[in-house]
Write an enzyme that holds these catalytic residues in place. Structure first.
Site, PDB file in Angstrom:
ATOM      1  N   HIS A  59     -26.556  19.461  54.819  1.00  0.00           N
ATOM      2  CA  HIS A  59     -26.219  20.778  55.336  1.00  0.00           C
ATOM      3  C   HIS A  59     -24.708  20.567  55.771  1.00  0.00           C
ATOM      4  O   HIS A  59     -24.551  19.734  56.523  1.00  0.00           O
ATOM      5  CB  HIS A  59     -27.316  21.385  56.461  1.00  0.00           C
ATOM      6  CG  HIS A  59     -28.533  21.412  56.099  1.00  0.00           C
ATOM      7  ND1 HIS A  59     -29.749  20.817  56.637  1.00  0.00           N
ATOM      8  CD2 HIS A  59     -29.195  22.189  54.969  1.00  0.00           C
ATOM      9  CE1 HIS A  59     -30.822  21.305  55.873  1.00  0.00           C
ATOM     10  NE2 HIS A  59     -30.463  22.157  54.836  1.00  0.00           N
ATOM     11  N   GLU A  62     -23.647  20.257  59.503  1.00  0.00           N
ATOM     12  CA  GLU A  62     -24.388  19.285  60.309  1.00  0.00           C
ATOM     13  C   GLU A  62     -23.298  18.323  60.307  1.00  0.00           C
ATOM     14  O   GLU A  62     -23.606  17.127  59.732  1.00  0.00           O
ATOM     15  CB  GLU A  62     -25.607  19.046  59.958  1.00  0.00           C
ATOM     16  CG  GLU A  62     -26.375  20.163  59.852  1.00  0.00           C
ATOM     17  CD  GLU A  62     -28.064  20.246  59.649  1.00  0.00           C
ATOM     18  OE1 GLU A  62     -28.349  19.032  59.186  1.00  0.00           O
ATOM     19  OE2 GLU A  62     -28.546  21.156  59.552  1.00  0.00           O
ATOM     20  N   HIS A 151     -29.588  14.641  60.062  1.00  0.00           N
ATOM     21  CA  HIS A 151     -29.343  16.120  60.181  1.00  0.00           C
ATOM     22  C   HIS A 151     -29.152  16.315  61.659  1.00  0.00           C
ATOM     23  O   HIS A 151     -29.249  15.478  62.463  1.00  0.00           O
ATOM     24  CB  HIS A 151     -30.633  16.883  59.700  1.00  0.00           C
ATOM     25  CG  HIS A 151     -30.811  16.976  58.413  1.00  0.00           C
ATOM     26  ND1 HIS A 151     -30.723  18.071  57.744  1.00  0.00           N
ATOM     27  CD2 HIS A 151     -31.303  16.210  57.509  1.00  0.00           C
ATOM     28  CE1 HIS A 151     -31.030  18.034  56.221  1.00  0.00           C
ATOM     29  NE2 HIS A 151     -31.433  16.763  56.274  1.00  0.00           N
ATOM     30  N   GLU A 215     -33.384  14.238  62.945  1.00  0.00           N
ATOM     31  CA  GLU A 215     -32.737  15.534  63.682  1.00  0.00           C
ATOM     32  C   GLU A 215     -32.033  14.641  64.813  1.00  0.00           C
ATOM     33  O   GLU A 215     -32.755  14.128  66.027  1.00  0.00           O
ATOM     34  CB  GLU A 215     -33.915  16.329  64.144  1.00  0.00           C
ATOM     35  CG  GLU A 215     -34.594  17.200  62.936  1.00  0.00           C
ATOM     36  CD  GLU A 215     -33.355  17.951  62.259  1.00  0.00           C
ATOM     37  OE1 GLU A 215     -32.473  18.358  62.601  1.00  0.00           O
ATOM     38  OE2 GLU A 215     -33.692  18.519  60.905  1.00  0.00           O
TER      39      GLU A 215
HETATM   40  O1  LIG Z   1     -32.395  23.700  62.922  1.00  0.00           O
HETATM   41  C1  LIG Z   1     -33.050  24.080  61.840  1.00  0.00           C
HETATM   42  O2  LIG Z   1     -33.642  25.016  61.710  1.00  0.00           O
HETATM   43  C2  LIG Z   1     -33.031  23.144  60.552  1.00  0.00           C
HETATM   44  C3  LIG Z   1     -32.612  21.893  60.607  1.00  0.00           C
HETATM   45  C4  LIG Z   1     -32.828  20.947  59.571  1.00  0.00           C
HETATM   46  O3  LIG Z   1     -31.768  21.177  58.579  1.00  0.00           O
HETATM   47  N1  LIG Z   1     -33.998  20.395  59.208  1.00  0.00           N
HETATM   48  C5  LIG Z   1     -34.131  20.079  58.003  1.00  0.00           C
HETATM   49  C6  LIG Z   1     -35.823  19.338  58.165  1.00  0.00           C
HETATM   50  C7  LIG Z   1     -36.260  18.667  56.589  1.00  0.00           C
HETATM   51  C8  LIG Z   1     -37.646  18.108  56.759  1.00  0.00           C
HETATM   52  O4  LIG Z   1     -38.576  19.121  56.828  1.00  0.00           O
HETATM   53  O5  LIG Z   1     -37.892  16.947  56.506  1.00  0.00           O
HETATM   54  C9  LIG Z   1     -34.333  21.154  57.052  1.00  0.00           C
HETATM   55  O6  LIG Z   1     -34.832  22.333  57.373  1.00  0.00           O
HETATM   56  O7  LIG Z   1     -33.901  21.090  55.802  1.00  0.00           O
HETATM   57 ZN   LIG Z   2     -30.016  19.951  58.183  1.00  0.00          ZN
END
Ligand SMILES: O=C(O)CCC(=O)N[C@@H](CCC(=O)O)C(=O)O
Ligand SMILES: [Zn+2]
Length: 334
Positions: A59, A62, A151, A215
């Site tokens: 992303h 980030e 992330h 995260e």
């Molecule tokens: O803050 C958020 O809503 C999204 C943060 C983020 O990018 N999280 C990843 C997690 C990936 C996973 O589920 O392993 C995403 O949503 O892609």
């Molecule tokens: Zn992300």
């Protein structure tokens, strides 16, 4: 410093390096593979048999994880970090990083495990390329495989640093990997219980890596990440790369969660009944009406101890608009 240590600069400038392979004073090979992709190879005599994939910028907004990867690369290029592992550095979505946006047309992290084949556009092409780069990197038999996809989150969080651990039928989650994450500063891990379309789901399910989305705090622009403390992770990553990790014991208070339900947005009528600034891991009472959607679909909390992460009503229809999680135990770990 070797020019290839400046992968981030090259990537942001959209430049291809004149020299694609360079050697550090210690004989570590750095090889530019493609836009935002660089492989590091230790001299054979020092190689400890581990392959480590570090991705960031999946992303584009980030930036703390991108800055962390950049620091590690500089350290390697200057000969200050002496790798004993192979490493693949990937900056996931270069164009989105340049623009400081999460994505251009589509979220790359919803295009893995074949999804890119059903799609077109820059992100679908990039997801296909990232899969290929990871597949090639993790193709050497007999080596251990670790993937951290770094992330930061859209919103604040009651638990600042946490990991998401993908799922594959018949494969158990590893206690040793969780202990390693704890030592790297993670406070919680979400154990997934179904397959997914993220980058780590791909490397976990198809390439046999131990894979985690990490995260690390709240997403901020480049240069504004003082509030994101990645020091413990950075120390651990250096130790992993240099093959001198101290032994890790136990999970040491690591909180474990499992997925109760994924909230999928089906239509433009989707409404999420949460304040815009709600934090990740906020608890939700039983009986609470969380969301409504077309055809009188209602998401009501039924689970004891439910919490919400990644609530986002703005995702495209058909995608995840939040995850409802519940506490779990370490009983099923290998
Ligand atoms: O803050 C958020 O809503 C999204 C943060 C983020 O990018 N999280 C990843 C997690 C990936 C996973 O589920 O392993 C995403 O949503 O892609
Ligand atoms: Zn992300």
């Amino acid at each position: 410093m070797l020019a290839l240590g400046k992968l981030l600069e090259l990537t942001l400038a959209g430049r291809e390096p004149a020299q694609k392979i360079q050697l550090t004073v210690d004989g570590v090979q750095m090889r530019w593979l493609s836009e935002g992709a660089l492989e590091v190879r230790p001299p054979e005599a020092r190689d400890n048999g581990a392959d480590v994939l570090l991705s960031s910028g999946i992303h584009g907004n980030e930036t703390a994880p991108i800055e962390l990867a950049d620091r590690l690369l500089h350290g390697i290029a200057r000969g200050e970090i002496k790798p004993r592992t192979r490493i693949l550095f990937l900056f996931g979505n270069p164009e989105a990083i340049c623009r400081g946006e999460r994505y251009l047309e589509q979220d790359v992290n919803r295009l893995f495990n074949g999804r890119h084949e059903q799609s077109i556009g820059p992100e679908a092409m990039r997801a296909a390329e990232l899969e290929q780069l990871a597949r090639t990197f993790f193709s050497v038999p007999g080596r251990s495989r670790l993937h951290y996809d770094l992330h930061t989150a859209i919103r604040g969080s009651k638990i600042e640093q946490f990991a998401l651990y993908p799922f594959k039928e018949g494969r158990q989650h590893s206690r040793a990997e969780l202990a390693r994450l704890r030592a790297a500063g993670m406070e919680a891990v979400l154990l997934q219980n179904k397959t997914s379309i993220t980058f780590t789901a791909f490397t976990y399910e198809q390439l046999g890596a131990e894979s985690f989305t990490l995260e690390l705090g709240k997403a901020r622009p480049f240069g504004q990440n003082q509030g994101v403390d990645v020091s413990r992770l950075e120390t651990r990553l250096k130790q992993i790369i240099e093959g001198n990790e101290p032994a890790t014991e136990g999970l040491d208070g690591l909180k474990l969660f499992s997925v109760a339900r994924e909230i999928i947005k089906h239509s433009d009528a989707f409404t999420l009944h949460l304040p815009a600034d709600v934090e990740n891991f906020s608890e939700l009472e039983k009986g609470y009406l969380l969301a409504e959607d077309i055809a009188k679909t209602r998401w009501v909390i039924e689970e004891e101890g439910a919490r919400i992460i990644f609530p986002n009503p703005k995702v495209k229809n058909g995608l995840r608009a939040g995850i409802l999680i519940v506490p779990t135990t370490d009983v099923g770990l290998a």
